[in-house]
Design an enzyme around this catalytic site. Structure first.
Site, PDB file in Angstrom:
ATOM      1  CD  GLU A  58      -2.723   1.382   2.491  1.00 28.25           C
ATOM      2  OE1 GLU A  58      -2.789   0.418   3.293  1.00 28.25           O
ATOM      3  OE2 GLU A  58      -3.400   2.427   2.630  1.00 28.25           O
ATOM      4  CG  ASN A 113      -4.924   4.981   0.983  1.00 31.50           C
ATOM      5  OD1 ASN A 113      -5.786   4.295   1.523  1.00 31.50           O
ATOM      6  ND2 ASN A 113      -3.620   4.783   1.173  1.00 31.50           N
ATOM      7  CD  GLU A 145      -6.055   0.388   0.760  1.00 31.46           C
ATOM      8  OE1 GLU A 145      -6.088   1.150   1.747  1.00 31.46           O
ATOM      9  OE2 GLU A 145      -5.363  -0.648   0.725  1.00 31.46           O
ATOM     10  CG  ASP A 175      -8.691   2.221   3.881  1.00 29.47           C
ATOM     11  OD1 ASP A 175      -8.361   1.400   4.745  1.00 29.47           O
ATOM     12  OD2 ASP A 175      -7.912   3.067   3.425  1.00 29.47           O
ATOM     13  CD  GLU A 232      -7.097  -0.543   7.700  1.00 27.83           C
ATOM     14  OE1 GLU A 232      -7.869  -0.088   8.559  1.00 27.83           O
ATOM     15  OE2 GLU A 232      -6.685   0.111   6.738  1.00 27.83           O
TER      16      GLU A 232
HETATM   17  P1  C2E Z   1      -5.071   4.346   6.063  1.00 27.56           P
HETATM   18  O1  C2E Z   1      -5.279   4.257   4.591  1.00 27.56           O
HETATM   19  O2  C2E Z   1      -6.059   3.672   6.945  1.00 27.56           O
HETATM   20  O3  C2E Z   1      -3.592   3.812   6.309  1.00 27.56           O
HETATM   21  C1  C2E Z   1      -3.203   3.024   7.393  1.00 27.56           C
HETATM   22  C2  C2E Z   1      -2.474   3.833   8.447  1.00 27.56           C
HETATM   23  O4  C2E Z   1      -2.152   3.000   9.547  1.00 27.56           O
HETATM   24  C3  C2E Z   1      -1.129   4.388   7.941  1.00 27.56           C
HETATM   25  O5  C2E Z   1      -0.936   5.646   8.592  1.00 27.56           O
HETATM   26  C4  C2E Z   1      -0.142   3.356   8.459  1.00 27.56           C
HETATM   27  O6  C2E Z   1       1.190   3.853   8.593  1.00 27.56           O
HETATM   28  C5  C2E Z   1      -0.758   3.010   9.791  1.00 27.56           C
HETATM   29  N1  C2E Z   1      -0.376   1.666  10.245  1.00 27.56           N
HETATM   30  C6  C2E Z   1      -0.097   0.583   9.503  1.00 27.56           C
HETATM   31  N2  C2E Z   1       0.176  -0.494  10.288  1.00 27.56           N
HETATM   32  C7  C2E Z   1       0.060  -0.077  11.564  1.00 27.56           C
HETATM   33  C8  C2E Z   1       0.217  -0.735  12.848  1.00 27.56           C
HETATM   34  O7  C2E Z   1       0.508  -1.933  12.950  1.00 27.56           O
HETATM   35  N3  C2E Z   1       0.001   0.021  13.950  1.00 27.56           N
HETATM   36  C9  C2E Z   1      -0.319   1.356  13.869  1.00 27.56           C
HETATM   37  N4  C2E Z   1      -0.479   2.039  15.012  1.00 27.56           N
HETATM   38  N5  C2E Z   1      -0.480   2.003  12.681  1.00 27.56           N
HETATM   39  C10 C2E Z   1      -0.289   1.289  11.550  1.00 27.56           C
HETATM   40  P2  C2E Z   1      -0.434   6.933   7.787  1.00 27.56           P
HETATM   41  O8  C2E Z   1       0.586   6.550   6.762  1.00 27.56           O
HETATM   42  O9  C2E Z   1      -0.100   7.978   8.779  1.00 27.56           O
HETATM   43  O10 C2E Z   1      -1.719   7.372   6.946  1.00 27.56           O
HETATM   44  C11 C2E Z   1      -2.872   7.879   7.592  1.00 27.56           C
HETATM   45  C12 C2E Z   1      -3.989   8.062   6.608  1.00 27.56           C
HETATM   46  O11 C2E Z   1      -3.687   9.087   5.651  1.00 27.56           O
HETATM   47  C13 C2E Z   1      -4.255   6.808   5.764  1.00 27.56           C
HETATM   48  O12 C2E Z   1      -5.025   5.897   6.518  1.00 27.56           O
HETATM   49  C14 C2E Z   1      -4.999   7.404   4.591  1.00 27.56           C
HETATM   50  O13 C2E Z   1      -6.349   7.599   4.909  1.00 27.56           O
HETATM   51  C15 C2E Z   1      -4.330   8.761   4.444  1.00 27.56           C
HETATM   52  N6  C2E Z   1      -3.329   8.704   3.333  1.00 27.56           N
HETATM   53  C16 C2E Z   1      -2.053   8.275   3.347  1.00 27.56           C
HETATM   54  N7  C2E Z   1      -1.487   8.387   2.123  1.00 27.56           N
HETATM   55  C17 C2E Z   1      -2.457   8.872   1.307  1.00 27.56           C
HETATM   56  C18 C2E Z   1      -2.515   9.209  -0.102  1.00 27.56           C
HETATM   57  O14 C2E Z   1      -1.552   9.049  -0.880  1.00 27.56           O
HETATM   58  N8  C2E Z   1      -3.708   9.711  -0.566  1.00 27.56           N
HETATM   59  C19 C2E Z   1      -4.812   9.882   0.242  1.00 27.56           C
HETATM   60  N9  C2E Z   1      -5.931  10.368  -0.302  1.00 27.56           N
HETATM   61  N10 C2E Z   1      -4.776   9.570   1.546  1.00 27.56           N
HETATM   62  C20 C2E Z   1      -3.632   9.070   2.081  1.00 27.56           C
HETATM   63 CA    CA Z   2      -7.309   1.911   6.689  1.00 31.77          CA
HETATM   64 CA    CA Z   3      -5.705   2.643   3.203  1.00 35.30          CA
END
Ligand code: C2E
Ligand code: CA
Ligand code: CA
Ligand code: CA
Length: 275
Positions: A58, A113, A145, A175, A232
């Site tokens: 992802e 995403n 997603e 998602d 997740e």
């Molecule tokens: P999401 O799509 O639900 O992504 C999963 C989030 O959970 C990611 O945070 C990831 O780093 C984190 N995560 C994964 N495994 C674990 C784990 O085992 N424990 C914990 N505590 N966290 C974990 P991240 O990277 O900070 O992204 C947050 C949100 O920002 C994402 O939630 C998504 O909604 C958004 N996002 C990130 N990149 C993009 C993008 O390129 N475009 C868009 N539109 N949204 C994005």
């Molecule tokens: Ca998610």
């Molecule tokens: Ca996601």
């Protein structure tokens, strides 16, 4: 009492000022970060629970600003949306991700995403497809997603975009499943391929029987409708065992790996499978 009241007001105002100031700074630096390709995708492995093999990644946006430090996507994506920078940013990230994914083993999936605000834009589907065409990445290996609110807040546009993508062979994943308020029949009308079980349920599996019941119900439901499932936020072996025993197909989380830069993927692929 009067003096204390006034000074707490002043404290509040100065807090507000720093908040507003930081927001203005982020907004200004966001423009230049996008212009200089300073926001890049990192990649978190998607792991098949049948043998703990990596089956794809992802893409997760990462921004390290030289002045402001690390700014999480939860902070800058909403700002990009409010300032109309989201299309430029998302297209740039998607193009980069397709080029990176072209270097992975050919069966690997790229998950990307798109936020609810992006799904209001009827040009989204065609823009994603045109970047697939330009980069030569196979649409059959792409998963988009989408969250529940993205679907139900813009039913018609979302349906059009999803139809365009599915016709090209792109798969659609729901998602953060379990956190929204959509009805099941509403969600199923969108022809989804996969459900991602929200981290909040996975992280409480060992403490709360309620979470266990919810996770089992989601897994049963998905199976009944022929959908694949990704859990997740899998962080420990106990959670993994529970998910596996109850038929979850894929997992993602710190137990396997956090999101890593593209350059670190070859090394990660060398020490496989997880055991
Ligand atoms: P999401 O799509 O639900 O992504 C999963 C989030 O959970 C990611 O945070 C990831 O780093 C984190 N995560 C994964 N495994 C674990 C784990 O085992 N424990 C914990 N505590 N966290 C974990 P991240 O990277 O900070 O992204 C947050 C949100 O920002 C994402 O939630 C998504 O909604 C958004 N996002 C990130 N990149 C993009 C993008 O390129 N475009 C868009 N539109 N949204 C994005
Ligand atoms: Ca998610
Ligand atoms: Ca996601
Ligand atoms: Ca999320």
């Amino acid at each position: 009492a009067k003096a204390a009241g006034r000074s707490s007001v002043r404290f509040f105002e100065s807090e507000m000022d720093t908040h507003v100031e930081r927001r203005i700074q982020i907004e200004r630096d966001l423009r230049s970060a996008i212009a200089s390709n300073g926001i890049v995708p990192y990649y978190q492995p998607l792991v098949s629970l049948d043998g703990n093999r990596i089956i794809g990644f992802e893409a997760l946006a990462r921004w390290e600003d030289s002045d402001l430090g690390f700014i999480p996507p939860d902070v800058f994506i909403p700002i990009a949306e409010e300032t109309c920078l989201i299309n430029g940013l998302s297209d740039q990230l998607f193009r980069r991700a397709c080029l990176d994914a072209n270097t992975w083993p050919t069966t690997f999936v790229l998950a990307f995403n798109v936020s609810p605000v992006q799904l209001r834009d009827p040009t989204l589907g065609l823009r994603l497809l045109s970047i697939l065409g330009q980069t030569g990445f196979n649409p059959r290996h792409l998963e988009i997603e989408i969250t529940e609110s993205g679907l139900v807040e813009n039913i018609e546009v979302a349906q059009t975009v999803i139809d365009q993508l599915r016709q090209a062979g792109v798969r659609i994943a729901l998602d953060d499943f379990g956190t929204g308020y959509a009805t099941l029949s509403q969600l199923l009308s969108f022809h989804l391929d996969k459900i991602k079980i929200d981290r909040s349920f996975v992280s409480r599996l060992d403490q709360s029987e309620e979470s266990q019941v919810i996770v089992r119900a989601i897994l049963g439901l998905a199976k009944g409708f022929g959908l694949t499932t990704t859990a997740e936020g899998v962080e420990d072996a106990g959670q993994l065992a529970y998910l596996k025993a109850n038929g979850c197909t894929e997992g993602q989380g710190y137990l396997f790996s956090k999101a890593i830069p593209a350059a670190d993927i070859p090394t990660l692929l060398h020490r496989l499978p997880y055991d």
